[in-house]
Design a protein around this motif. Structure first.
Motif, PDB file in Angstrom:
ATOM      1  N   THR A 317      74.752  13.606  84.488  1.00  0.00           N
ATOM      2  CA  THR A 317      75.013  15.050  84.407  1.00  0.00           C
ATOM      3  C   THR A 317      76.035  15.291  83.296  1.00  0.00           C
ATOM      4  O   THR A 317      76.746  14.360  82.895  1.00  0.00           O
ATOM      5  N   PRO A 318      76.169  16.543  82.832  1.00  0.00           N
ATOM      6  CA  PRO A 318      77.226  16.835  81.860  1.00  0.00           C
ATOM      7  C   PRO A 318      78.611  16.478  82.398  1.00  0.00           C
ATOM      8  O   PRO A 318      79.460  15.990  81.651  1.00  0.00           O
ATOM      9  N   GLU A 319      78.816  16.655  83.718  1.00  0.00           N
ATOM     10  CA  GLU A 319      80.129  16.325  84.307  1.00  0.00           C
ATOM     11  C   GLU A 319      80.377  14.811  84.231  1.00  0.00           C
ATOM     12  O   GLU A 319      81.486  14.366  83.933  1.00  0.00           O
ATOM     13  N   ALA A 320      79.327  14.035  84.521  1.00  0.00           N
ATOM     14  CA  ALA A 320      79.481  12.576  84.456  1.00  0.00           C
ATOM     15  C   ALA A 320      79.727  12.129  83.016  1.00  0.00           C
ATOM     16  O   ALA A 320      80.522  11.213  82.764  1.00  0.00           O
ATOM     17  N   PHE A 321      79.050  12.781  82.060  1.00  0.00           N
ATOM     18  CA  PHE A 321      79.298  12.493  80.645  1.00  0.00           C
ATOM     19  C   PHE A 321      80.786  12.703  80.349  1.00  0.00           C
ATOM     20  O   PHE A 321      81.441  11.852  79.738  1.00  0.00           O
ATOM     21  N   ASP A 322      81.320  13.841  80.799  1.00  0.00           N
ATOM     22  CA  ASP A 322      82.741  14.135  80.565  1.00  0.00           C
ATOM     23  C   ASP A 322      83.641  13.094  81.216  1.00  0.00           C
ATOM     24  O   ASP A 322      84.639  12.655  80.627  1.00  0.00           O
ATOM     25  N   GLU A 323      83.292  12.678  82.447  1.00  0.00           N
ATOM     26  CA  GLU A 323      84.117  11.657  83.124  1.00  0.00           C
ATOM     27  C   GLU A 323      84.163  10.368  82.303  1.00  0.00           C
ATOM     28  O   GLU A 323      85.214   9.740  82.161  1.00  0.00           O
ATOM     29  N   TYR A 324      83.000   9.964  81.778  1.00  0.00           N
ATOM     30  CA  TYR A 324      82.959   8.748  80.952  1.00  0.00           C
ATOM     31  C   TYR A 324      83.801   8.894  79.694  1.00  0.00           C
ATOM     32  O   TYR A 324      84.531   7.977  79.310  1.00  0.00           O
ATOM     33  N   ARG A 325      83.706  10.061  79.061  1.00  0.00           N
ATOM     34  CA  ARG A 325      84.477  10.261  77.825  1.00  0.00           C
ATOM     35  C   ARG A 325      85.970  10.218  78.143  1.00  0.00           C
ATOM     36  O   ARG A 325      86.745   9.615  77.403  1.00  0.00           O
ATOM     37  N   ARG A 326      86.357  10.832  79.257  1.00  0.00           N
ATOM     38  CA  ARG A 326      87.786  10.825  79.617  1.00  0.00           C
ATOM     39  C   ARG A 326      88.250   9.427  80.009  1.00  0.00           C
ATOM     40  O   ARG A 326      89.403   9.067  79.826  1.00  0.00           O
ATOM     41  N   PRO A 342      64.144  14.745  81.466  1.00  0.00           N
ATOM     42  CA  PRO A 342      63.977  14.646  80.009  1.00  0.00           C
ATOM     43  C   PRO A 342      64.859  15.619  79.236  1.00  0.00           C
ATOM     44  O   PRO A 342      65.047  15.463  78.034  1.00  0.00           O
ATOM     45  N   ARG A 343      65.400  16.608  79.945  1.00  0.00           N
ATOM     46  CA  ARG A 343      66.268  17.592  79.263  1.00  0.00           C
ATOM     47  C   ARG A 343      67.744  17.212  79.322  1.00  0.00           C
ATOM     48  O   ARG A 343      68.599  18.009  78.931  1.00  0.00           O
ATOM     49  N   LEU A 344      68.036  16.024  79.812  1.00  0.00           N
ATOM     50  CA  LEU A 344      69.448  15.671  80.041  1.00  0.00           C
ATOM     51  C   LEU A 344      70.292  15.769  78.765  1.00  0.00           C
ATOM     52  O   LEU A 344      71.415  16.286  78.795  1.00  0.00           O
ATOM     53  N   ALA A 345      69.754  15.293  77.636  1.00  0.00           N
ATOM     54  CA  ALA A 345      70.558  15.345  76.391  1.00  0.00           C
ATOM     55  C   ALA A 345      70.834  16.793  76.008  1.00  0.00           C
ATOM     56  O   ALA A 345      71.962  17.146  75.635  1.00  0.00           O
ATOM     57  N   GLN A 346      69.824  17.641  76.146  1.00  0.00           N
ATOM     58  CA  GLN A 346      70.021  19.067  75.826  1.00  0.00           C
ATOM     59  C   GLN A 346      71.070  19.681  76.741  1.00  0.00           C
ATOM     60  O   GLN A 346      71.935  20.444  76.301  1.00  0.00           O
ATOM     61  N   GLN A 347      71.004  19.333  78.040  1.00  0.00           N
ATOM     62  CA  GLN A 347      71.968  19.900  78.996  1.00  0.00           C
ATOM     63  C   GLN A 347      73.387  19.444  78.678  1.00  0.00           C
ATOM     64  O   GLN A 347      74.339  20.219  78.779  1.00  0.00           O
ATOM     65  N   ILE A 348      73.510  18.191  78.270  1.00  0.00           N
ATOM     66  CA  ILE A 348      74.847  17.685  77.914  1.00  0.00           C
ATOM     67  C   ILE A 348      75.363  18.414  76.670  1.00  0.00           C
ATOM     68  O   ILE A 348      76.524  18.821  76.603  1.00  0.00           O
ATOM     69  N   LYS A 349      74.470  18.611  75.705  1.00  0.00           N
ATOM     70  CA  LYS A 349      74.904  19.326  74.490  1.00  0.00           C
ATOM     71  C   LYS A 349      75.319  20.767  74.802  1.00  0.00           C
ATOM     72  O   LYS A 349      76.202  21.311  74.161  1.00  0.00           O
ATOM     73  N   GLU A 350      74.693  21.351  75.817  1.00  0.00           N
ATOM     74  CA  GLU A 350      75.035  22.738  76.163  1.00  0.00           C
ATOM     75  C   GLU A 350      76.279  22.837  77.041  1.00  0.00           C
ATOM     76  O   GLU A 350      77.063  23.774  76.908  1.00  0.00           O
ATOM     77  N   HIS A 351      76.453  21.876  77.957  1.00  0.00           N
ATOM     78  CA  HIS A 351      77.459  22.086  79.001  1.00  0.00           C
ATOM     79  C   HIS A 351      78.646  21.115  79.001  1.00  0.00           C
ATOM     80  O   HIS A 351      79.632  21.385  79.679  1.00  0.00           O
ATOM     81  N   ALA A 352      78.555  19.983  78.302  1.00  0.00           N
ATOM     82  CA  ALA A 352      79.666  19.029  78.375  1.00  0.00           C
ATOM     83  C   ALA A 352      80.844  19.546  77.551  1.00  0.00           C
ATOM     84  O   ALA A 352      80.668  20.249  76.565  1.00  0.00           O
ATOM     85  N   HIS A 353      82.045  19.162  77.992  1.00  0.00           N
ATOM     86  CA  HIS A 353      83.262  19.622  77.291  1.00  0.00           C
ATOM     87  C   HIS A 353      83.796  18.568  76.328  1.00  0.00           C
ATOM     88  O   HIS A 353      84.590  18.868  75.460  1.00  0.00           O
ATOM     89  N   GLU A 354      83.390  17.311  76.543  1.00  0.00           N
ATOM     90  CA  GLU A 354      83.998  16.198  75.801  1.00  0.00           C
ATOM     91  C   GLU A 354      83.117  15.704  74.668  1.00  0.00           C
ATOM     92  O   GLU A 354      83.141  14.532  74.321  1.00  0.00           O
ATOM     93  N   LEU A 355      82.312  16.595  74.107  1.00  0.00           N
ATOM     94  CA  LEU A 355      81.440  16.180  73.004  1.00  0.00           C
ATOM     95  C   LEU A 355      82.265  15.845  71.769  1.00  0.00           C
ATOM     96  O   LEU A 355      81.942  15.075  70.951  1.00  0.00           O
TER      97      LEU A 355
END
Ligand code: FMN
Length: 355
Positions: A317-326, A342-355
């Motif tokens: 999820t975008p939240e898990a992406f952020d946790e990993y980045r932190r 299949p939309r996970l990358a798009q969702q991360i690009k839209e919603h993650a804070h730690e890009l």
């Protein structure tokens, strides 16, 4: 939210290979951000530090679809220097885990792929001959646009007589063959659960060092990523890094975590010898991937090393992406969750804070 998976567990590996990918991955067309890539991954520009690790992208068609869907760092599934058959079907089953996977836990497997999504996968690292995968990997690597990078993963095959010189030679050959495809990053799998779960190569520090040195001799300045398993023992990981960390450009971790897997009536879920214990991945192993990312980041700073950290394990999820980045991951990757989303990358690009 679950869609039709791009790798269909109900079908054989060869069926997936020939007819996949499925779902939204079946009919993709390239779409790219209007802005230029802002991130770097081992010297290459990337739009977002997110991708799919070695495994679900079983050939060039899958890799190209992942690129089209915005997974900017896809890894072409681990190949070998020679053909190797796949374990018998089924190769993927859902496992029911409440919360985190615990050591020694026995899991019940079936065809339920609902949230929280965890699976077991058991393929045996099948491979076609280099005559097939070299041109296929080369084409997939060339398909990446500026802002994307395809990683080529490989491993050696342990000879039946255990001859370690031949094993090392096979790593050299594999590295050479992958380099010839023109990929810009090479990954070597040092954590294959199928070469003997108790004896993962990455837990043998002296041999891992030999392997890394041999590969570096073959590939020169081409960046090398090593794939590690979860290390429970942080002192041992520190020892490993002391010996190997300075010689590699990136560390991807974790691989799957082995557990006993049975069907609802208590029988072995995956047919065949040596398959009672099988690798588990998905949301139940996120804790282990996060722990590795933060431990690697701490040890990297303490030891004054520079390797990139590729955080893997339940990053769905975008939240898990952020946790990993932190936690310290430079790059994050998802296998299990991406297969069903299949939309996970798009969702991360839209919603993650730690890009
Ligand atoms: C279908 C499948 C096949 C995999 N095959 C490989 C492989 O060939 N080489 C490898 O290094 N890891 C392989 N893995 C492990 C993943 O790269 C990853 O380390 C693991 O699944 C944890 O990530 P996840 O929780 O996002 O699935 C595979 C995983 C899956 C789901």
């Amino acid at each position: 939210m679950h869609s039709e998976p791009f790798y269909d567990p109900a079908k054989s590996y060869l069926d997936n290979f020939e007819h996949g990918p499925f779902g939204l991955f079946a009919n993709t067309s390239p779409s790219f951000p209007a802005t230029p890539p802002r991130r770097q991954f081992l010297g290459q520009p990337v739009f977002a530090p997110f991708g799919i690790p070695a495994g679900p992208l079983i050939n060039g068609k899958f890799v190209k679809a992942a690129l089209d869907m915005g997974f900017d760092i896809p890894v072409y599934k681990t190949v070998r220097t020679r053909r190797q058959a796949c374990h018998p079907w089924p190769n993927v089953l859902g496992v029911r885990v409440t919360g985190d996977l615990k050591p020694g836990q026995t899991l019940v497997a079936g065809t339920d792929y609902s949230e929280p999504l965890s699976i077991t996968n058991s393929f045996g690292v099948p491979s076609f001959d280099p005559d097939f995968w070299q041109p296929d990997m080369a084409e997939a690597a060339a398909y990446a646009r500026p802002g994307q990078v395809v990683v080529g993963s490989f491993q050696a095959t342990l000879p039946e007589n255990g001859n370690s010189a031949a094993y090392l030679q096979d790593f050299r050959l594999g590295a050479r063959l992958v380099k010839e495809t023109g990929v810009k990053v090479i990954e070597v799998n040092l954590s294959c659960p199928n070469e003997g779960t108790a004896h993962l190569l990455c837990f043998d520090i002296a041999r891992s060092r030999q392997v890394v040195e041999a590969i570096k001799e073959e590939i020169g300045s081409l960046p090398l990523v090593i794939k590690l398993a979860y290390y429970q023992n942080h002192a041992k990981l520190r020892e490993f890094l002391n010996e190997v960390g300075g010689a590699v450009d990136g560390i991807a971790s974790i691989n799957t975590i082995a557990a006993e897997v049975r069907d609802a009536s208590g029988r072995q879920a995956l047919p065949g010898e040596g398959r009672l214990r099988s690798g588990v991945c998905g949301s139940a192993v996120k804790w282990a991937g996060l722990e590795m990312a933060s431990t690697l980041a701490r040890l990297r700073a303490e030891l004054g090393m520079k390797f990139a950290i590729l955080g893997v394990g339940g990053a769905g999820t975008p939240e898990a992406f952020d946790e990993y980045r932190r936690a310290g991951a430079d790059v994050v990757m998802s296998a299990t969750a991406a297969m069903w989303n299949p939309r996970l990358a798009q969702q991360i690009k839209e919603h993650a804070h730690e890009l």
